[in-house]
Motif scaffolding. Structure first.
Motif, PDB file in Angstrom:
ATOM      1  N   GLU A 291      69.022  46.720  64.238  1.00 25.18           N
ATOM      2  CA  GLU A 291      68.867  46.825  62.490  1.00 25.18           C
ATOM      3  C   GLU A 291      70.161  46.482  62.732  1.00 25.18           C
ATOM      4  OE1 GLU A 291      69.304  51.376  63.192  1.00 25.18           O
ATOM      5  OE2 GLU A 291      66.800  51.611  61.948  1.00 25.18           O
TER       6      GLU A 291
ATOM      7  N   GLN B 208      71.657  39.678  56.903  1.00 22.26           N
ATOM      8  CA  GLN B 208      71.128  39.808  55.091  1.00 22.26           C
ATOM      9  C   GLN B 208      71.581  39.429  54.564  1.00 22.26           C
ATOM     10  OE1 GLN B 208      68.110  43.247  55.885  1.00 22.26           O
ATOM     11  NE2 GLN B 208      66.471  41.516  56.951  1.00 22.26           N
TER      12      GLN B 208
ATOM     13  N   LEU C  16      69.862  42.726  61.874  1.00 22.01           N
ATOM     14  CA  LEU C  16      69.459  42.518  60.586  1.00 22.01           C
ATOM     15  C   LEU C  16      70.768  41.970  59.535  1.00 22.01           C
ATOM     16  CD1 LEU C  16      66.014  44.282  60.984  1.00 22.01           C
ATOM     17  CD2 LEU C  16      66.225  41.751  59.478  1.00 22.01           C
TER      18      LEU C  16
ATOM     19  N   PHE D 280      63.436  37.981  62.717  1.00 22.23           N
ATOM     20  CA  PHE D 280      62.322  38.673  61.827  1.00 22.23           C
ATOM     21  C   PHE D 280      62.534  39.907  60.968  1.00 22.23           C
ATOM     22  CE2 PHE D 280      64.608  41.068  65.758  1.00 22.23           C
ATOM     23  CZ  PHE D 280      64.920  42.019  65.360  1.00 22.23           C
ATOM     24  N   THR D 281      61.536  40.220  60.140  1.00 25.67           N
ATOM     25  CA  THR D 281      61.730  41.615  58.726  1.00 25.67           C
ATOM     26  C   THR D 281      61.957  42.738  59.811  1.00 25.67           C
ATOM     27  OG1 THR D 281      59.487  41.543  59.217  1.00 25.67           O
ATOM     28  CG2 THR D 281      60.388  39.798  57.549  1.00 25.67           C
ATOM     29  N   ARG D 282      62.462  43.629  59.005  1.00 22.89           N
ATOM     30  CA  ARG D 282      63.081  44.895  58.524  1.00 22.89           C
ATOM     31  C   ARG D 282      61.344  46.031  59.017  1.00 22.89           C
ATOM     32  NH1 ARG D 282      66.962  48.318  58.974  1.00 22.89           N
ATOM     33  NH2 ARG D 282      67.932  46.526  57.709  1.00 22.89           N
ATOM     34  N   LYS D 283      60.177  45.204  58.783  1.00 28.65           N
ATOM     35  CA  LYS D 283      58.876  45.454  58.492  1.00 28.65           C
ATOM     36  C   LYS D 283      58.251  45.122  60.094  1.00 28.65           C
ATOM     37  CE  LYS D 283      54.049  45.433  56.855  1.00 28.65           C
ATOM     38  NZ  LYS D 283      53.349  44.686  55.955  1.00 28.65           N
ATOM     39  N   LYS D 284      57.935  43.984  60.179  1.00 29.96           N
ATOM     40  CA  LYS D 284      57.444  43.898  61.995  1.00 29.96           C
ATOM     41  C   LYS D 284      58.576  44.664  62.821  1.00 29.96           C
ATOM     42  CE  LYS D 284      56.280  39.656  60.281  1.00 29.96           C
ATOM     43  NZ  LYS D 284      56.006  37.687  60.747  1.00 29.96           N
TER      44      LYS D 284
ATOM     45  N   PRO E 265      73.771  35.775  53.636  1.00 31.73           N
ATOM     46  CA  PRO E 265      71.938  34.829  53.518  1.00 31.73           C
ATOM     47  C   PRO E 265      72.231  33.437  53.515  1.00 31.73           C
ATOM     48  CG  PRO E 265      72.475  36.728  51.791  1.00 31.73           C
ATOM     49  CD  PRO E 265      73.551  36.566  52.286  1.00 31.73           C
TER      50      PRO E 265
ATOM     51  N   TYR F 193      58.525  39.298  67.724  1.00 33.75           N
ATOM     52  CA  TYR F 193      57.704  38.025  67.588  1.00 33.75           C
ATOM     53  C   TYR F 193      56.229  38.261  67.796  1.00 33.75           C
ATOM     54  CZ  TYR F 193      61.973  36.750  65.849  1.00 33.75           C
ATOM     55  OH  TYR F 193      62.942  37.262  64.887  1.00 33.75           O
TER      56      TYR F 193
ATOM     57  N   ASN G  39      67.018  26.086  54.571  1.00 34.42           N
ATOM     58  CA  ASN G  39      66.414  26.376  56.228  1.00 34.42           C
ATOM     59  C   ASN G  39      66.258  24.850  56.584  1.00 34.42           C
ATOM     60  OD1 ASN G  39      65.424  27.223  57.606  1.00 34.42           O
ATOM     61  ND2 ASN G  39      63.255  27.437  57.194  1.00 34.42           N
TER      62      ASN G  39
ATOM     63  N   LYS H 237      62.920  32.339  62.574  1.00 32.60           N
ATOM     64  CA  LYS H 237      64.484  32.905  61.996  1.00 32.60           C
ATOM     65  C   LYS H 237      64.263  34.446  62.071  1.00 32.60           C
ATOM     66  CE  LYS H 237      62.770  31.893  57.983  1.00 32.60           C
ATOM     67  NZ  LYS H 237      62.157  31.555  56.265  1.00 32.60           N
TER      68      LYS H 237
END
Length: 552
Positions: free
Chosen positions: A135, A142, A138, A176-180, A145, A109, A149, A174
């Motif tokens: 990990e 995930q 996440l 973070f995403t795996r990419k970030k 789900p 973030y 929201n 929310k």
């Protein structure tokens, strides 16, 4: 020097330090305790839903909020708290220093899509085990789900307890995403204990062992004329990490006390606490019940494996299976044995015998400890038998396989859930599962500094100024009267005076060759004339085109 307290949680320290024109972030924890206000994420939907929409004082039903046994929860996507960026924007941070793998979770973030362009430093175990924590988080969120929201509840003027006591829920985010996550971790530069790094030519940083976890560090930030020590979550007890390096903390101009023991004002005795844990576990198992440990996937759980297996063997219960269930269980067990150089002296000696530093490697080889990614794993279904001991997460009881185990086991009074992680209040964690018949036991094992240990550390380190949280200062523990003590609360900004009268100066080699020092009384000196250049915060004195003049 300026110090900002921006921690999202009283249990996880986080500061901004402004020194020599550089802004340093000390740790970046995520406030997972915000998730206690949400309904648990079930892997398998429960057979019946006992929750009802919460009704406000005007009789209006609010379907985003659900009431269970008189307590109100948010029904929707899990959210978490961040270090505050209202005092200093993330884009203005020059350096981030991470002390341990529990204080890394908010990094995505801070570094991604915020304009951040600074440097990040952490030890290799902190990076790798921190990645496992991310990990796993996440994976937990995930695979269960939530479609909704909910945000409207945050606009209500009057909220029910405990939502009414939450701090700025409008700022919760929310996960973070795996990419970030991968992008942020890819920015980190690995450092070793006692390695000295120069930052922007103005300050030097160095990590030293804090004794709390594998690879955990306290940080030393120094200039030419001052030394600042950041004491993050630290332990003086002998467990599996390398022992604390106290000598490097001495004689600082300012010592910042970050993470402290939240469960006890006395010096904790982990052996007594572990004895209580295993005594109650044995009683439960002998009566035919199961034992559930809500744990993190690294750290304390390694010690629990070791002592639990030994204790069961001594009690003639070697046939009781031990299950470790986590999406990163295999990696966690492997990393703990790879990072031998970051372990205690006794663990390191085992490597040279040669033996595995942790007994759990032997337990896994002999099928004494069995690890699985999830209860949905086909192998788990075929291996599972009762009574048993299960180690799984998450300690908040809001997501992970622990949710399913509690739902399945809670109606049997022979079963027991034992809380050892000190971060979450066990009654708050269990609130959505009431009523339950299983035994609830809490033995928080917190090896971080107690107030008494903090005072002793300060006394031994002899700093000029100490900065500590208000709770520690008001705990009744007395610091030495000759130490300047400054207390601070969340969102406080402190000015700490430091000596900045001296700067490091490099002399050009051409000029240095021409300097001829003359003795005057007990000192050698000369006066010189030259050109003073400043580049990347480094002062360089060069010879000018005219002849060098010397004077006494």
């Amino acid at each position: 020097m300026k110090l900002f307290s921006i921690s999202p949680s009283p249990y996880r320290p986080c500061f901004l330090l402004k020194i020599q024109g550089i802004t340093i972030m000390l740790d970046c924890p995520l406030d997972v305790s915000a998730g206690l206000n949400f309904i648990p994420l079930h892997l398998i939907p429960p057979e019946s839903d006992s929750s009802t929409p919460w009704c406000g004082q005007d009789g209006t039903e609010h379907h985003e909020l659900r009431e269970i046994q008189g307590r109100v929860f948010v029904d929707g996507v899990m959210e978490f708290g961040l270090p505050l960026d209202t005092l200093v924007p993330y884009s203005e941070i020059d350096v981030i220093l991470i002390s341990n793998y529990q204080n890394i979770l908010a990094l995505p973030y801070i570094t991604e899509e915020t304009g951040f362009s600074g440097c990040i430093f952490a030890t290799e175990p902190t990076i790798q085990i921190g990645r496992l924590y991310m990990e796993e988080l996440l994976s937990h969120v995930q695979r269960s789900p939530k479609l909704s929201n909910p945000q409207e509840w945050k606009k209500l003027i009057s909220l029910p307890s405990p939502l009414s006591s939450t701090v700025r829920p409008q700022l919760w985010v929310k996960l973070f995403t795996r990419k970030k996550m991968n992008l942020s971790l890819g920015r980190i530069q690995s450092v070793g204990y006692n390695q000295k790094l120069e930052i922007y030519g103005s300050i030097r940083i160095s990590p030293v062992s804090s004794g709390y976890a594998i690879g955990s560090a306290n940080w030393i930030v120094s200039t030419e004329s001052s030394k600042v020590v950041y004491v993050s979550t630290t332990s003086t007890l002998t467990t599996h990490p390398r022992a604390i390096d106290q000598s490097s903390l001495k004689n600082a101009d300012c010592l910042i006390l970050g993470g402290n023991n939240q469960t006890s004002t006395t010096i904790p005795d982990s052996n007594i606490m572990l004895g209580e844990v295993f005594m109650n576990a044995v009683v439960t198992l002998k009566s035919g019940g199961n034992v559930l440990f809500p744990v993190y996937s690294a750290g304390l759980v390694y010690d629990l494996f070791e002592f639990m297996s030994t204790h069961l063997d001594n009690q003639g219960l070697s046939q009781i299976p031990l299950y470790f269930i986590s999406g990163v269980a295999e990696s966690s067990l492997a990393y703990s044995n790879i990072f031998a150089e970051w372990l205690s002296a006794s663990k390191q000696k085992r490597v040279y015998l040669p033996e595995e530093p942790f007994p759990h490697a032997f337990l896994v080889k002999n099928n004494r400890l069995k690890h699985f990614k999830s209860i949905c794993d086909e192998n788990f279904t075929s291996e599972y038998r009762q009574p048993c001991v299960v180690f799984t997460g998450h300690p908040s009881l809001r997501f992970g396989d622990v949710v399913q185990f509690i739902t399945t086991w809670k109606s049997n009074p022979l079963n027991a859930i034992i809380f050892t992680e000190p971060e979450f209040n066990h009654l708050d964690a269990l609130a959505p599962y009431f009523p339950l018949a299983m035994k609830v036991l809490r033995f928080p094992i917190d090896t971080s500094l107690s107030p008494l240990q903090s005072v002793k550390l300060v006394r031994d380190s002899k700093p000029g100024t100490v900065v500590a949280f208000d709770e520690l200062v008001k705990s009744g523990i007395n610091f030495d009267p000759d130490i300047r003590l400054k207390s601070m609360k969340r969102l406080d900004v402190l000015e700490v005076p430091l000596d900045t009268s001296a700067e490091h100066l490099l002399i050009d080699s051409t000029m240095a060759k021409k300097i001829q020092l003359k003795k005057l009384r007990e000192q050698f000196m000369c006066s010189i004339t030259g050109q003073l250049d400043l580049k990347d915060n480094n002062f360089i004195l060069k010879t000018r085109s005219f002849q060098l003049k010397q004077k006494i």
